[in-house]
Motif scaffolding. Structure first.
Motif, mmCIF file in Angstrom:
data_model
loop_
_atom_site.group_PDB
_atom_site.id
_atom_site.type_symbol
_atom_site.label_atom_id
_atom_site.label_comp_id
_atom_site.label_asym_id
_atom_site.label_seq_id
_atom_site.Cartn_x
_atom_site.Cartn_y
_atom_site.Cartn_z
ATOM 1 N N GLN A 11 51.887 14.018 69.350
ATOM 2 C CA GLN A 11 52.334 12.394 69.907
ATOM 3 C C GLN A 11 51.557 11.410 69.571
ATOM 4 O O GLN A 11 50.571 11.572 70.392
ATOM 5 C CB GLN A 11 53.224 11.481 70.691
ATOM 6 N N GLN A 57 52.796 15.998 65.255
ATOM 7 C CA GLN A 57 54.354 15.633 64.960
ATOM 8 C C GLN A 57 54.309 14.008 64.467
ATOM 9 O O GLN A 57 55.457 14.124 63.723
ATOM 10 C CB GLN A 57 54.893 16.403 65.765
ATOM 11 N N GLU A 58 53.808 13.095 64.704
ATOM 12 C CA GLU A 58 54.260 11.571 64.917
ATOM 13 C C GLU A 58 53.109 10.883 65.310
ATOM 14 O O GLU A 58 52.045 11.239 65.552
ATOM 15 C CB GLU A 58 55.294 10.749 65.441
ATOM 16 N N CYS A 60 51.604 7.121 65.572
ATOM 17 C CA CYS A 60 52.566 5.765 65.780
ATOM 18 C C CYS A 60 51.078 3.974 65.268
ATOM 19 O O CYS A 60 50.546 4.651 65.809
ATOM 20 C CB CYS A 60 53.088 5.021 67.179
ATOM 21 N N LYS A 80 52.879 9.759 55.996
ATOM 22 C CA LYS A 80 54.857 10.399 55.474
ATOM 23 C C LYS A 80 54.033 12.136 54.437
ATOM 24 O O LYS A 80 55.179 12.980 54.502
ATOM 25 C CB LYS A 80 55.193 10.071 54.964
ATOM 26 N N MET A 84 54.008 14.552 59.046
ATOM 27 C CA MET A 84 54.010 13.479 59.673
ATOM 28 C C MET A 84 55.405 12.170 60.054
ATOM 29 O O MET A 84 55.193 11.782 59.068
ATOM 30 C CB MET A 84 53.423 13.473 60.427
ATOM 31 N N LYS A 85 55.562 12.321 61.558
ATOM 32 C CA LYS A 85 56.923 11.009 62.100
ATOM 33 C C LYS A 85 55.625 9.738 61.709
ATOM 34 O O LYS A 85 55.419 9.496 62.204
ATOM 35 C CB LYS A 85 58.295 11.382 62.564
ATOM 36 N N LEU A 86 56.175 8.734 60.712
ATOM 37 C CA LEU A 86 55.728 6.627 60.515
ATOM 38 C C LEU A 86 56.433 6.403 61.891
ATOM 39 O O LEU A 86 57.535 5.924 61.845
ATOM 40 C CB LEU A 86 55.729 7.199 59.135
ATOM 41 N N LEU A 87 55.778 5.337 62.608
ATOM 42 C CA LEU A 87 56.075 4.219 63.569
ATOM 43 C C LEU A 87 54.795 3.356 63.792
ATOM 44 O O LEU A 87 53.704 3.482 63.091
ATOM 45 C CB LEU A 87 56.065 5.039 64.840
ATOM 46 N N TYR A 109 60.170 6.177 60.595
ATOM 47 C CA TYR A 109 60.584 6.515 61.925
ATOM 48 C C TYR A 109 61.591 5.896 63.118
ATOM 49 O O TYR A 109 62.269 5.600 63.191
ATOM 50 C CB TYR A 109 60.180 7.904 63.218
#
Length: 200
Positions: A11, A57-58, A60, A80, A84-87, A109
C-alpha cells in the motif's frame, strides 16, 4: 543459502504535490507551495511503472491537493493500467462536476475527503479557509450521486474531539466509510492542540 527478504510496498501513499488551496492547522507536510523539484509527468509515470514492478497492490494519490496537478488523470489511468488499485485523498475544496466525471471514468477503489468538524465553524477553523465545510458537503454529495466509493477522514485534536458524534450524524446511513486518525505535533500542528492521554 538463505536469500535476503525484501518488504513489498503493498500500500503506497504518494504525495503528488505539496501545492494546496487550504491552510490546515494540523498539516504534517506544511502544504501550500509546491516543492521546487516535484516529479515531472514523465518521472511520475516512471514511478508508476516502478511501483508496479515491485508488486505494489494499491496506490493512494494525495497532496497537498492532488487535483491541483494537471496530470492527475494521466497518472491515475497509468496506475489502473498496471492493475493496481487507485485511491485519492482530497480536501474537496476545488472539486467540480468535471473532476467528478473524470473520477467516475477512472473507477477508483476509493475517494476520500477530510471532515474535521461537525459544524462549519470548527471545520473551517481547522482547515484555515472559510466555506470549506460547505465545499466538503458538496463534494460528498457529488461523489454519492456518481456512485463513487467514498470515505471521510477525521483528524482528531482538542478542537474537534467533542464533535465526533456530530460528524457521525452527518455521514451515518450514507454508505460513507469513516477513518479516524489522531493529529500529531508535526508540520504546522501546534503541540497545545494535541490530545492528552485521557482524551486519547
Amino acid at each position: 543459502m538463505r536469500h535476503k527478504q525484501y518488504n513489498i510496498p503493498g500500500q503506497v501513499v504518494w504525495e503528488l504535490t505539496l501545492k494546496c488551496n487550504l491552510h490546515c492547522i494540523h498539516c504534517g507536510s506544511t502544504a501550500g507551495t509546491p516543492r521546487p523539484n516535484e516529479l515531472s509527468t514523465k518521472e511520475a509515470l516512471k514511478l508508476c511503472k516502478d511501483l508496479a514492478e515491485l508488486n505494489s497492490q494499491e496506490i493512494c494519490l494525495m497532496g497537498g491537493e492532488p487535483f491541483l496537478r494537471k496530470d492527475w488523470v494521466q497518472l491515475g489511468r497509468e496506475i489502473k493500467n498496471y492493475g493496481m488499485k487507485l485511491l485519492f485523498i482530497s480536501n474537496g475544496y476545488a472539486i467540480t462536476q468535471h473532476i467528478i466525471s473524470q473520477l467516475k471514468r477512472l473507477q477508483p477503489y476509493a475517494v476520500a475527503t477530510s471532515l474535521d468538524g461537525g459544524t462549519a465553524t470548527t471545520h473551517d477553523h481547522i482547515r484555515g479557509t472559510s466555506g470549506s465545510f460547505k465545499k466538503v458537503m458538496d463534494f460528498l454529495a457529488l461523489c454519492k450521486s456518481a456512485n463513487l466509493p467514498t470515505t471521510v477522514i477525521t483528524t482528531v485534536n482538542k478542537l474537534n474531539i467533542n464533535e465526533l458524534p456530530a460528524i457521525k450524524d452527518i455521514i451515518q446511513g450514507q454508505q460513507i466509510a469513516w477513518q479516524i486518525q489522531v493529529a500529531t505535533p508535526t508540520g504546522r500542528f501546534p503541540r497545545r492542540f494535541a490530545l492528552n492521554k485521557e482524551e486519547y
